[in-house]
Enzyme design. Structure first.
Site, PDB file in Angstrom:
ATOM      1  N   GLY A  20       6.074  52.366  72.093  1.00 23.56           N
ATOM      2  CA  GLY A  20       5.409  51.114  71.746  1.00 23.56           C
ATOM      3  C   GLY A  20       4.109  50.844  72.489  1.00 23.56           C
ATOM      4  CB  VAL A  68      11.673  49.416  85.950  1.00 21.87           C
ATOM      5  CG1 VAL A  68      10.645  50.417  85.456  1.00 21.87           C
ATOM      6  CG2 VAL A  68      12.242  48.588  84.807  1.00 21.87           C
ATOM      7  CE1 TYR A 162      11.072  40.328  76.060  1.00 21.94           C
ATOM      8  CE2 TYR A 162       9.984  38.450  75.041  1.00 21.94           C
ATOM      9  CZ  TYR A 162       9.971  39.771  75.442  1.00 21.94           C
ATOM     10  OH  TYR A 162       8.847  40.538  75.226  1.00 21.94           O
ATOM     11  CE  LYS A 166       8.508  40.512  78.727  1.00 23.96           C
ATOM     12  NZ  LYS A 166       7.911  41.743  79.297  1.00 23.96           N
TER      13      LYS A 166
END
Ligand code: NAP
Length: 274
Positions: A20, A68, A162, A166
């Site tokens: 992506g 990560v 989400y 963010k």
């Protein structure tokens, strides 16, 4: 463009580089002359992207497997990048991310933890490891670009986990910018709207159509259009920009803000489909 480009030979680490937006960032930075460390959970995808950057085998570009969300994995990956290139990265673009969409009332706690640990803690771990490596060698300058999301600013139905992750990324970025400025390290974020990638390919086309209709330009973004902004923030063309968030939404933000309930029915369809 090769090493003569605006990033002439600098080492750039891209997490989530196997897919992506991350993949498009790798291609763009390589075109600008950077030596790219492609890092992803799936080392195979990262290797495939590396091969696409240049037919020349390593050391020009290299691929690394990393989780990560794991400090050990991140620290080991940054050390391997430094070993391979003989210097730590002076550019880092954090694209690794996941979604686990569900309405708040039904959201399993492990899905909240999973999204926070990849999107927010993962961004923190990578930023800390890279910044420590840059400072340890006395690098004259560095640029860290976090890929956040417009959803972190305006929220979204079905994405409480989400959106929280963010929003956190933006706060992290601003604090890093304040702390790292004295070392010549800049830190900025890009906030994409809805971009055509494997992440959004899981969303039913009917829902995608409704999102596209909210954008005045009438379409979703392309990963390359986000990558162009990441490359600008990574380069010295943005030398006096730090602590900034750049929205790459083609005005979707305004529409999401003013019509927050417009998509609730659609997202119900979406959550049934995934
Ligand atoms: P994508 O195609 O799914 O790419 C994300 C990459 O991150 C995948 O290769 C994924 O690997 C990797 N990844 C996930 N968890 C990881 C981990 N723990 N360690 C290392 N790598 C990991 O999605 P994308 O749309 O390009 O998203 C890239 C970034 O943009 C994300 O941070 C996303 O939140 C953000 N973003 C996307 C959009 C959009 O509309 N597409 C909008 C706003 C923001 P797996 O496939 O193995 O999980």
């Amino acid at each position: 463009m090769g090493s003569a480009g605006r990033l002439g030979g600098v080492v750039a680490l891209v997490t989530g580089g196997g897919s992506g937006i991350g993949r498009a960032v790798c291609v763009r930075l390589a075109r600008d002359g950077a030596r790219v460390a492609v890092a992803d959970r799936d080392g195979g995808w990262a290797g495939e992207v590396r091969e696409g950057l240049s037919p020349t085998p390593p050391p020009l570009h290299a691929a690394f497997a990393v989780d990560v969300a794991s400090q050990d994995s991140v620290d080991a990956m940054v050390a391997r990048v430094q070993d391979h290139f003989g210097t730590p990265p002076s550019i880092c673009v954090t694209c690794a991310g996941v979604t686990r969409d569900e309405f708040l009332l039904r959201l399993p706690h492990n899905h909240f933890d999973e999204v926070l640990s990849v999107n927010l803690k993962g961004t923190f771990l990578v930023t800390q490891a890279v910044a420590r490596a840059m400072v340890a060698v006395g690098a004259a300058r560095g640029s860290i670009v976090h890929v956040g999301s417009i959803v972190g600013k305006v929220g979204n139905v079905g994405q409480a986990n989400y959106a929280a992750s963010k929003s956190g990324v933006e706060g992290l970025m601003r604090s890093c910018a304040k702390e790292l400025g004295r070392f010549g390290i800049r830190c900025n974020a890009v906030l994409p709207g809805f971009i055509r990638t494997p992440m959004t390919a899981r969303v039913p086309s009917k829902v995608i159509g409704k999102f596209a209709a909210l954008v005045p330009m009438g379409r979703l973004g392309q990963p390359e259009e986000v990558a162009d902004v990441c490359a600008f923030l990574a380069s010295e063309d943005s030398a006096y920009i730090t602590g900034a968030s750049v929205e790459v939404t083609a005005l979707l933000r305004e529409r999401l803000t003013s019509q927050p309930n417009h998509l609730i029915g659609s997202l119900t369809d979406c959550s049934r489909a995934t």
